[in-house]
Design a protein around this motif. Structure first.
Motif, mmCIF file in Angstrom:
data_model
loop_
_atom_site.group_PDB
_atom_site.id
_atom_site.type_symbol
_atom_site.label_atom_id
_atom_site.label_comp_id
_atom_site.label_asym_id
_atom_site.label_seq_id
_atom_site.Cartn_x
_atom_site.Cartn_y
_atom_site.Cartn_z
ATOM 1 N N ASN A 151 2.617 50.593 42.065
ATOM 2 C CA ASN A 151 1.493 48.982 41.102
ATOM 3 C C ASN A 151 0.725 50.792 40.296
ATOM 4 O OD1 ASN A 151 0.737 50.304 43.624
ATOM 5 N ND2 ASN A 151 -0.768 48.548 43.861
ATOM 6 N N TYR A 167 2.339 41.221 42.399
ATOM 7 C CA TYR A 167 3.655 41.227 41.461
ATOM 8 C C TYR A 167 4.385 40.263 40.600
ATOM 9 C CZ TYR A 167 3.909 46.085 42.877
ATOM 10 O OH TYR A 167 3.160 47.274 43.490
ATOM 11 N N THR A 171 2.996 44.989 37.949
ATOM 12 C CA THR A 171 2.343 44.296 39.300
ATOM 13 C C THR A 171 1.297 43.588 37.363
ATOM 14 O OG1 THR A 171 0.586 45.805 40.163
ATOM 15 C CG2 THR A 171 1.113 47.076 38.401
ATOM 16 N N LYS A 172 -0.069 42.810 38.844
ATOM 17 C CA LYS A 172 -0.433 41.921 38.419
ATOM 18 C C LYS A 172 -1.932 43.426 38.155
ATOM 19 C CE LYS A 172 0.786 38.294 40.303
ATOM 20 N NZ LYS A 172 0.588 37.057 41.069
ATOM 21 N N TYR A 189 10.192 43.593 38.326
ATOM 22 C CA TYR A 189 8.639 43.359 39.279
ATOM 23 C C TYR A 189 7.725 44.207 38.989
ATOM 24 C CZ TYR A 189 11.261 40.438 42.843
ATOM 25 O OH TYR A 189 11.292 39.677 43.362
#
Length: 313
Positions: free
Chosen positions: A310, A204, A277-278, A275
């Motif tokens: 996510n 994140y 998410t990636k 936060y």
């Protein structure tokens, strides 16, 4: 010409009188006459000299169901009530969060004066930008000066859900033991799993987040961001229809909010850090529903300020 000749015998005359009498009796018993019309919607009885009595009941028509019937209106009302309930709960969370942050700022800065306590001044400014009522701000400042006011501290929990989903739980509490027990219980009860520190957060990025209760023109917002020296900006659709979310660098969150204000969109807008998410994951419908049960259980806790995940669906 046609002529009718009636028999003159006594037997024929007697038979005719009997027939006329039977017809007249039938009319009288049925309640009908030559000057009345039978009404519909009531029970009528048909009588005959040779047949037993048979009641006949008119069957009432069943009203058709339309989109304006109470059934459909009830569903619409239920949807509106559910939406309002979620909105009210979200507002209460925001108000509670800034109340705790104000107490933290007063204790950390040693003063209840926002002019002397810079940290408190910034928190109050953010609270006002997030539409926190002035009475709530005043009560929080007053509470912070009480001897019995607790010491609030922020903490983060990481967890796994179903279908590869991960959760980040943000907590602000004056009782770490209580919040720790409540969060773990809510996750374990719904078959989630507490993760080790750092095993989820590395997926994140911390971002500034501005929620706007309207659709925003991206080109107009970009020009406003440039005018306010904002370098990092991402505009996406909000969680609810007709809303928008702007993500930016945490350090540029305040400047981004000023850009939103310059477009006249500050009414109802909320600013926070979150936060993002990636590595988004698309879960099955069943796993998504199970994960939402975990998230809702966590969001019901007073010490939990927000829960991010996510899931892309």
């Amino acid at each position: 010409k046609m002529s009718i000749v009636f028999p003159t015998t006594s037997t024929s005359t007697s038979t005719m009188k009997c027939a006329i009498t039977s017809v007249a009796t039938a009319f009288l018993l049925s309640g009908a006459s030559a000057f009345t019309v039978p009404q519909t919607g009531i029970t009528t009885i048909s009588r005959s000299p040779c047949l037993p009595t048979q009641p006949t009941v008119d069957t009432p028509q069943t009203p058709s169901t339309s989109r304006f019937s109470p059934l459909f209106m009830g569903r619409a009302a239920a949807v509106r009530a559910a939406t309002k309930g979620k909105t009210d709960a979200k507002k209460a969370k925001v108000n509670g969060y800034y109340g705790k942050k104000i107490i933290m700022a007063v204790k950390a800065g040693g003063s209840a004066d926002p002019q002397a306590n810079r940290q408190l001044g910034e928190v109050i400014k953010a609270a006002k930008q997030n539409s926190v009522p002035a009475d709530n701000i005043s009560r929080a400042i007053k509470r912070a000066t009480d001897k019995d006011a607790g010491d609030f501290a922020e903490s983060t929990f990481e967890a796994y859900g179903y279908g590869g989903a991960s959760l980040v739980v943000n907590v602000l509490s004056d009782n770490p033991n209580r919040s720790n027990a409540d969060v773990k219980f809510a996750i374990n009860k719904n078959n989630g799993k507490i993760a080790e520190s750092g095993s989820v957060l590395f997926m994140y990025d911390l971002k500034g987040k501005i929620e706007i209760p309207s659709v925003v023109d991206e080109e107009d917002l970009l020009m406003a961001a440039i005018d306010n020296d904002v370098d990092d900006m991402e505009l996406v659709e909000g969680d609810e229809e007709g809303t928008s979310i702007v993500y930016t660098d945490p350090k540029e969150t305040g400047a981004m909010f000023e850009a939103v204000k310059s477009l006249g969109l500050e009414e109802g807008a909320r600013m926070s850090l979150t936060y993002v998410t990636k590595a988004p994951v698309e879960c099955s419908e069943e796993d998504f529903d199970k994960n939402m049960i975990i998230i809702e259980a966590l969001e019901e806790l007073d010490d939990v300020d927000s829960v991010v995940n996510n899931m892309s669906n």
